[in-house]
Motif scaffolding. Structure first.
Motif, mmCIF file in Angstrom:
data_model
loop_
_atom_site.group_PDB
_atom_site.id
_atom_site.type_symbol
_atom_site.label_atom_id
_atom_site.label_comp_id
_atom_site.label_asym_id
_atom_site.label_seq_id
_atom_site.Cartn_x
_atom_site.Cartn_y
_atom_site.Cartn_z
ATOM 1 N N ILE A 196 0.838 -1.202 0.000
ATOM 2 C CA ILE A 196 0.000 0.000 0.000
ATOM 3 C C ILE A 196 0.873 1.252 0.000
ATOM 4 O O ILE A 196 0.556 2.247 -0.663
ATOM 5 N N ARG A 197 1.980 1.221 0.719
ATOM 6 C CA ARG A 197 2.907 2.366 0.695
ATOM 7 C C ARG A 197 3.373 2.638 -0.726
ATOM 8 O O ARG A 197 3.452 3.802 -1.164
ATOM 9 N N SER A 198 3.695 1.587 -1.480
ATOM 10 C CA SER A 198 4.130 1.783 -2.870
ATOM 11 C C SER A 198 3.034 2.415 -3.716
ATOM 12 O O SER A 198 3.305 3.283 -4.554
ATOM 13 N N GLN A 199 1.779 1.993 -3.487
ATOM 14 C CA GLN A 199 0.659 2.591 -4.210
ATOM 15 C C GLN A 199 0.514 4.077 -3.874
ATOM 16 O O GLN A 199 0.283 4.911 -4.746
ATOM 17 N N VAL A 200 0.666 4.402 -2.583
ATOM 18 C CA VAL A 200 0.505 5.800 -2.150
ATOM 19 C C VAL A 200 1.618 6.671 -2.716
ATOM 20 O O VAL A 200 1.387 7.833 -3.077
ATOM 21 N N LEU A 201 2.828 6.140 -2.810
ATOM 22 C CA LEU A 201 3.936 6.917 -3.380
ATOM 23 C C LEU A 201 3.632 7.338 -4.807
ATOM 24 O O LEU A 201 4.040 8.424 -5.257
ATOM 25 N N THR A 202 2.897 6.496 -5.539
ATOM 26 C CA THR A 202 2.515 6.847 -6.912
ATOM 27 C C THR A 202 1.364 7.849 -6.922
ATOM 28 O O THR A 202 1.387 8.838 -7.674
ATOM 29 N N ILE A 203 0.368 7.631 -6.063
ATOM 30 C CA ILE A 203 -0.821 8.477 -6.068
ATOM 31 C C ILE A 203 -0.492 9.895 -5.611
ATOM 32 O O ILE A 203 -1.036 10.877 -6.134
ATOM 33 N N ARG A 204 0.413 10.046 -4.659
ATOM 34 C CA ARG A 204 0.675 11.382 -4.100
ATOM 35 C C ARG A 204 1.357 12.322 -5.102
ATOM 36 O O ARG A 204 1.412 13.533 -4.881
ATOM 37 N N GLU A 205 1.881 11.761 -6.196
ATOM 38 C CA GLU A 205 2.494 12.597 -7.223
ATOM 39 C C GLU A 205 1.489 13.055 -8.274
ATOM 40 O O GLU A 205 1.864 13.790 -9.198
ATOM 41 N N GLN A 206 0.235 12.628 -8.160
ATOM 42 C CA GLN A 206 -0.772 13.040 -9.132
ATOM 43 C C GLN A 206 -1.080 14.535 -8.984
ATOM 44 O O GLN A 206 -0.906 15.131 -7.916
#
Length: 344
Positions: A196-206
């Protein structure tokens, strides 16, 4: 100074009543929009997928069975309540047959269902909840917070899960199914938290997340409004995976005799079939082993189908598109109906 009745009535119009009506109307609009977004569209998307329908049907069947057992609407399993080693359908009073002690096999399966459902629910909620909270905070905050939380997750992942569960089960002998569910998934959350941390790292750059940060939106609001909704399809699939893990792990541990055997359980039923009746080698006792295996199989299948269907429900793009298609179809059908009425 309070406004007079003349002040509130200007030009023959009661403005206070008009404002109240406008407020009520806007509140109704908000409730209507909330219903559309939170209830109608998700239900529409769920119903449009056959996997969700079948998954709900199977899981709902197990929930009904659990309620029947909890309310005492089906007889409890007892020794010598019927002839021994009855085959399935040999006696319609005992549809699935009986065991070596003359116990109704169907009663064993029914009364094992409530504790199994509670165990599955508590274990899946614990594992998924902890993983979502820690993984989201670590991925969004970064820095020292990220390093500390991921160090904890790495340490937990390094602990062998099965030996840990066995030691704790022997030391504390918990019998509450809610506690057992948490015990089984005690360190399951760590790997999921990292994912989930890896997913959030991608989403927070949107772009939309960056825009919210620029406008000074509080962190908790960004996580709740921008991060979590985009994580929900992934979280739903992993919630189902955690639930299936609880099923298989608990049955295996009951089969091995690690968990306390003071109550009915599918794993205990399988263990007794294997150890006391030689169900692996004797056709007369095979149903004693096959019946709980089928109960496990269908519950796992229902959870998989439900998880796959709910993936579409929590995807906002899919939900909006399918709901719009359904509404347009319904509108065209209504127009055709009106045109037919006019012709008649």
């Amino acid at each position: 100074m309070k406004p007079t009745e003349a002040d509130s009535q200007v030009g023959g119009v009661d403005w206070s009543s008009s404002n109240a009506a406008a407020t009520d109307l806007s509140r109704m609009d908000r409730y209507r929009d909330l219903y559309q977004e939170r209830v109608y569209k998700p239900a529409l998307v769920a119903w449009s997928d056959w996997r969700t329908r079948f998954g709900l049907l199977i899981v709902g069947f197990y929930v009904v069975i659990a309620l029947i057992a909890a309310l005492g609407l089906y007889p409890s399993p007892e020794t010598n309540q019927a002839p021994r080693y009855l085959l399935p359908l040999e006696n319609m009073n005992y549809v699935l047959g009986t065991t070596a002690t003359g116990t109704d096999l169907l009663a064993l399966l029914v009364h094992a269902t409530p504790e199994m459902m509670l165990m599955i629910t508590s274990g899946a909620i614990w594992a998924t909840g902890v993983a979502v909270v820690l993984g989201t905070v670590a991925g969004f905050k970064g820095g020292t917070t990220d390093r500390v939380l991921m160090a904890i997750a790495d340490f937990v992942m390094a602990i062998p899960g099965l030996p840990l569960i066995m030691i704790l089960a022997i030391a504390f002998t918990p019998e509450n199914p809610l506690v057992l569910g948490v015990l089984i998934t005690l360190n399951y959350w760590a790997g999921l938290g990292r994912s989930i941390r890896s997913q959030v790292l991608t989403i927070r750059e949107q772009n939309y997340v960056e825009a919210s940060r620029t406008m000074g939106t509080p962190t908790h609001r960004i996580i709740r409004k921008d991060i979590i909704p985009n994580l929900m399809p992934y979280v739903t699939v992993n919630f189902v995976t955690a639930a299936r893990y609880v099923i298989f792990a608990s049955v295996g541990l009951y089969f091995l005799g690690v968990l306390p055997i003071g109550a009915e359980n599918w794993g205990i039923t399988m263990y007794l079939a294997y150890s006391t009746a030689g169900a692996l080698y004797t056709i007369e006792a095979a149903h004693w082993l096959i019946a709980p295996m089928l109960a496990i199989l269908f519950l796992s299948l229902g959870l998989i189908l439900l998880g796959q269907g709910m993936d579409r429900v929590f995807n906002p793009r899919v939900r909006t598109r399918l709901a719009g298609e359904s509404e347009s179809t319904a509108g065209s059908e209504e127009e055709d109906s009106n045109a037919s009425t006019e012709i008649l």
